[in-house]
Design an enzyme around this catalytic site. Structure first.
Site, PDB file in Angstrom:
ATOM      1  CB  SER A 562      -0.941  -0.045   1.209  1.00 47.36           C
ATOM      2  OG  SER A 562      -1.985   0.879   1.085  1.00 47.36           O
ATOM      3  CG  HIS A 677      -5.556  -2.340  -0.160  1.00 44.84           C
ATOM      4  ND1 HIS A 677      -4.739  -2.024  -1.228  1.00 44.84           N
ATOM      5  CD2 HIS A 677      -5.014  -1.736   0.927  1.00 44.84           C
ATOM      6  CE1 HIS A 677      -3.752  -1.237  -0.797  1.00 44.84           C
ATOM      7  NE2 HIS A 677      -3.888  -1.071   0.498  1.00 44.84           N
TER       8      HIS A 677
END
Length: 708
Positions: A562, A677
């Site tokens: 991320s 994610h």
């Protein structure tokens, strides 16, 4: 922590809304027109997915063919599915709830047991929701995303389910008494949304209400009241932000005395918000700073953690404000706790009980827990008696009493679940303990400091074999995050220990700026155009490891996801000479177009915007996608992402790999088709991703490609 979407958003990177996940190329967009790989931003396009399939085939042919892959995968899966894991508790309706995954239930079961039974060695569990069975019945892969139960009775809940792991969730009403979804009950179709209970027949909701109700970031900015039995089209609007906000998030805070606050948070930027109270008729702004989070309600006092000064309350402190005064637009805050210069009150590690506030306080990245109770207008602090030099994480609390659970853990100390009851003292008792997942008898943990480019001392931890030779030959993995005021603290990882440490490797966790390890100032030091300091901090730790003889460049592998994926991309392009291997996970990499991809517009307050000339110039300098150069000698990176990631999006990783291919540079790319994610739609997927990554590191860093 706030429920559902807002909790996930503030924990790492904000979730996007129900908008298209690609920025469309137009003649007016010179960046897009000049980008030969713009077509890979079409997230679900046939051409892009065909490219992904070809890249996956090439990468898996190498990594899965390695004889170590099966061993690594089996070991990671065995740890993830072990029956002797701690079933982490939630305290709901006098019962202990738990979401459990194992080989028989890879997506998980939501279940309950009694508090008395939970305290025993073998609780009897009753299943409420079987996600695998539900998925088979409905033809969708449902992933658990949490639950919001009506307070204070806790008889009905809103269960959040995600298809394939996306941040978008469907909310369904569930009856704890019958153990079933409610026929004709509340059902909110999939959206990036937040909902909470006003009363048994009323919800306050922000979601995609149709055209013109989502921000540029993809969040909802309209809050409405939804009544039982009425269609969403009949919902009554009570608050509207603007399309330029990040989003609007409602929630309801209830305390043990029966006080209730209906709060609407209007996030103007990622770090600044207006908080408003709704009285059933109108909203009134609460007089707290823009950089502040409301963490709950105790004895009629709003509990607030601030990231900027609030009168006499310093930044990073915990304070309270009387709810009655806040409703009148008045009030002076009362200090609960102010951290010292090397301390932090962990923003997402604060909980309330019936009569107290519990917070994790970190001192030089070492944790403790403190309880605060209000007496004659002031807050009295007590420190819970816990083992030293470990991380502390608050797991669950009970609004009806002053009880709860927390965990303590360290790099070589398996997680222990502790129960506390403030009515019976401040010495929590051990309830459950995770068995050791790897042999740590020869391992030691050290904390060192590196000196960064501006002279700031950057702490970091090293887990390695005691007495290891200082010749730099130890294969070492290093990670960090460096953003969004997220702290990286010591933690027990059975997979890292089993797959890497047991085979002679070392592990490093760097506490670089951008995080919250030393409060808001540590984050602010690396925000926007100051971000180069974050990258310098990480490189300084690598050089310090070499100086101490712990490892050297050809034996040092780095990984991060991320925002940490951006960090890895920058370190690859700025300092290729420092690394032998780089894993870039679900990353941001094109920093000139990030605002138009997935939820990118949410993070302008962290990274800056191309609309600002100074910030654009800085982003152009550090953007990994634009920093790649033909002919440069980079270590071959392993870049992985997921198709279902609707937060950062897979576009960055795809384009970065495609540019490396264009320039004739070595790389590996893999894109999983599920998992969102976090890449953990089920335990098998998570284990496989860990195994693939470990094979890559072993190939790069272990002598002769063989584990020790």
């Amino acid at each position: 922590m706030r429920r559902l979407a807002i909790g996930a958003a503030w924990a790492m990177l904000a979730a996007s809304g129900g908008i298209a996940q690609t920025a469309v190329m137009t003649d007016a967009d010179p960046l897009a027109a000049a980008d030969p790989h713009i077509w890979l931003e079409d997230k679900d396009g046939a051409a892009a997915l065909a490219w992904v399939e070809a890249e996956n085939k090439r990468t898996l042919a190498r990594l899965e063919a390695d004889p170590r892959f099966t061993t690594f995968n089996d070991e990671a899966l065995a740890i993830a599915a072990a029956d002797d894991r701690i079933p982490m508790p939630a305290m709901i309706d006098g019962r202990i709830m738990n979401l459990w995954r194992d080989k028989a239930h890879p997506q998980g079961i939501w279940r309950w047991t009694s508090e008395a039974d939970y305290a025993g060695p073998a609780p009897h569990w009753t299943t409420l929701i079987d996600l695998d069975a539900l998925s088979r019945a409905e033809g969708k892969k449902w992933v658990w995303k949490g639950v919001t139960c009506r307070q204070p009775d806790e008889k009905r809940c809103l269960v959040a389910l995600s298809e394939g792991g996306e941040d978008a969730t469907e909310l369904r009403e569930f009856d704890l008494a019958t153990g079933k979804f409610v026929d004709g009950g509340f059902v909110l179709p999939a959206s990036k949304q937040n909902a909470d209970w006003i009363d048994a027949d009323t919800l306050i909701v922000s979601r995609d209400w149709g055209e013109g109700t989502l921000t540029k970031s993809g969040y909802p900015f309209v809050a409405k009241i939804v009544k039982r039995g009425e269609p969403l089209s009949a919902a009554r609007e009570i608050y509207r932000g603007t399309v330029d906000d990040i989003g609007v998030w409602p929630f309801v805070a209830v305390d043990g005395k029966g006080n209730r606050a209906v709060i609407v948070t209007r996030a103007k930027t990622f770090f600044t918000s207006e908080n408003l109270l709704w009285d059933g008729t109108a909203t009134r702004r609460i007089g707290i700073p823009d950089k502040a989070d409301i963490k709950g309600l105790v004895e009629g006092q709003l509990i607030v953690r601030v990231s900027e000064p609030w009168g006499a309350i310093p930044e990073g402190a915990l304070a309270s404000l009387a709810l009655d005064a806040a409703r009148r637009g008045e009030g002076t805050p009362t200090l609960i706790f102010a951290p010292g210069p090397r301390q932090s009150v962990e923003r997402d590690n604060i909980r309330v009980t019936g009569n107290a506030v519990i917070a994790a306080i970190y001192d030089n990245v070492r944790g403790r827990a403190m309880a605060f109770r209000r007496e004659t207008g002031a807050w009295r602090a007590t420190t819970l008696v816990l083992p030293d030099n470990l991380s502390v994480d608050l797991v669950a609390t009970d609004l009806r009493h002053d009880r709860g659970f927390l965990t303590v853990s360290g790099f070589t100390t398996p997680t222990r679940l502790m129960a506390f009851d403030l009515a019976n003292g401040t010495a929590p008792r051990a309830v459950k303990a995770l068995p050791a997942r790897f042999d740590a008898t020869e391992l030691t943990v050290d904390q060192f400091e590196a000196v960064s480019s501006d002279g700031t001392k950057i702490p970091y931890f090293v887990v390695h074999r005691a007495g290891a030779s200082a010749d730099g030959a130890t294969p070492t993995l290093m990670t960090a995050y460096g953003g969004f005021e997220v702290s990286m603290t010591p933690y027990y990882s059975g997979v890292t220990g089993k797959l890497w440490l047991e085979r002679g490797g070392a592990f490093v966790l760097a506490n670089i700026r951008g995080g919250g390890e030393f409060g808001p100032a540590w984050h602010e030091a690396g925000r926007k155009t100051k971000r180069q300091l974050i990258f310098d901090d990480f490189a300084a730790v690598a050089r310090d490891l070499s100086r101490r003889g712990i490892t050297r460049a050809d034996r040092l592998g780095i990984f991060g996801g991320s925002n940490g994926g951006l960090l890895m991309g920058v370190e690859l392009t700025q300092h290729p000479e420092l690394w032998g291997a780089v894993t870039i996970q679900v990353p941001l990499l094109d920093m000139l177009r990030y605002e138009g991809i997935a939820a990118g517009a949410s993070w302008v307050d962290e990274y800056g915007s191309v609309a600002n000339p100074d910030e654009r110039a800085f982003l152009a300098r550090i953007s990994p996608y634009h920093a790649l150069r033909r002919g440069e000698r980079y270590p071959e990176p392993y870049i992985w992402t997921t198709t279902k990631d609707d937060r950062v999006g897979p576009q960055h990783a795809r384009k970065f790999a495609a540019r490396m291919k264009e320039f004739g540079l070595p790389y590996l790319f893999y894109e999983d088709t599920a998992g969102g994610h976090s890449g953990d739609a089920d335990i098998a997927q998570a284990a496989r991703l860990q195994a693939l990554q470990t094979v890559y590191f072993a190939q790069k860093l272990m002598p002769a490609g063989e584990p020790r």
